[in-house]
Design a protein around this motif. Structure first.
Motif, short mmCIF file in Angstrom:
data_model
loop_
_atom_site.label_atom_id
_atom_site.label_comp_id
_atom_site.label_asym_id
_atom_site.label_seq_id
_atom_site.Cartn_x
_atom_site.Cartn_y
_atom_site.Cartn_z
N LEU A 130 0.84 -1.21 0.00
CA LEU A 130 0.00 0.00 0.00
C LEU A 130 0.87 1.25 0.00
O LEU A 130 0.62 2.20 -0.75
CB LEU A 130 -0.93 0.01 1.22
N LEU A 140 -6.00 5.10 6.50
CA LEU A 140 -6.43 3.81 5.97
C LEU A 140 -6.28 2.83 7.12
O LEU A 140 -5.16 2.56 7.56
CB LEU A 140 -5.54 3.37 4.81
N LEU A 163 -10.09 -0.47 5.78
CA LEU A 163 -9.60 -1.44 4.80
C LEU A 163 -9.57 -2.79 5.49
O LEU A 163 -8.64 -3.09 6.25
CB LEU A 163 -8.21 -1.03 4.32
N LEU A 186 -13.31 -0.33 2.31
CA LEU A 186 -12.71 -1.05 1.19
C LEU A 186 -12.44 -2.47 1.65
O LEU A 186 -11.95 -2.69 2.75
CB LEU A 186 -11.41 -0.39 0.75
N VAL A 211 -7.75 -5.10 -1.95
CA VAL A 211 -8.34 -3.95 -2.63
C VAL A 211 -7.75 -3.82 -4.03
O VAL A 211 -6.56 -4.05 -4.24
CB VAL A 211 -8.13 -2.66 -1.80
N LEU A 271 -8.63 1.77 -4.70
CA LEU A 271 -7.88 2.37 -3.60
C LEU A 271 -7.50 3.80 -3.93
O LEU A 271 -7.74 4.72 -3.14
CB LEU A 271 -6.62 1.55 -3.30
#
Length: 140
Positions: free
Chosen positions: A21, A55, A86, A111, A115, A120
């Motif tokens: 991420l 997130l 998430l 999410l 993802v 995202l």
């Protein structure tokens, strides 16, 4: 390059997911900070600059995502920071239950893991840039 009011704070205990991420969002031009548990997340939230977006994974060691949201809700300054959950589990909740949870804890979006990168990015742009007063796709 996106202009957010602060970094995106990724709160994720799985190092592989966290690093993926982080790498992806940094390639998209976002500043990123990371935390491996809820306690680290709160430490980041108390240290300037304040994130433009969080997130948040919910299943975290030391302090879970729910407790992070509870602490955020109790702080006037932190309550302004948008949160995108998430999580595989939360995304699987009944939509009505998710809506009630989102309203109670001021959650911007959910999410589901894993993802899709485009989803995202769209979500991060929508909420991180919104908190900076910038509309996605426009220049400040």
């Amino acid at each position: 390059m996106p202009v957010a009011s602060g970094p995106v704070l990724i709160v994720e205990d799985d190092a592989d997911i966290r690093e993926a991420l982080q790498g992806y969002l940094e390639l998209q031009g976002f500043a990123v900070r990371v935390a491996g548990n809820g306690k680290e997340a709160l430490e980041h939230l108390e240290t300037p600059p304040r994130p433009a977006l969080i997130l948040l994974d919910m299943a975290l060691p030391v302090m879970d995502g729910h407790r992070v949201l509870t602490a955020r809700k109790a702080s006037e300054a932190l309550a302004e920071v948008p949160v995108v959950i998430l999580s595989a589990g939360m995304a699987a909740m009944h939509p009505r239950d998710r809506a009630v949870y989102a309203a109670n804890y001021d959650v911007a979006a959910f999410l589901k893991k894993p993802v899709e990168p485009r989803r995202l990015l769209e979500t991060v742009e929508r909420y991180a840039l919104k908190s900076a007063g910038v509309q996605p796709g426009t220049s400040p």
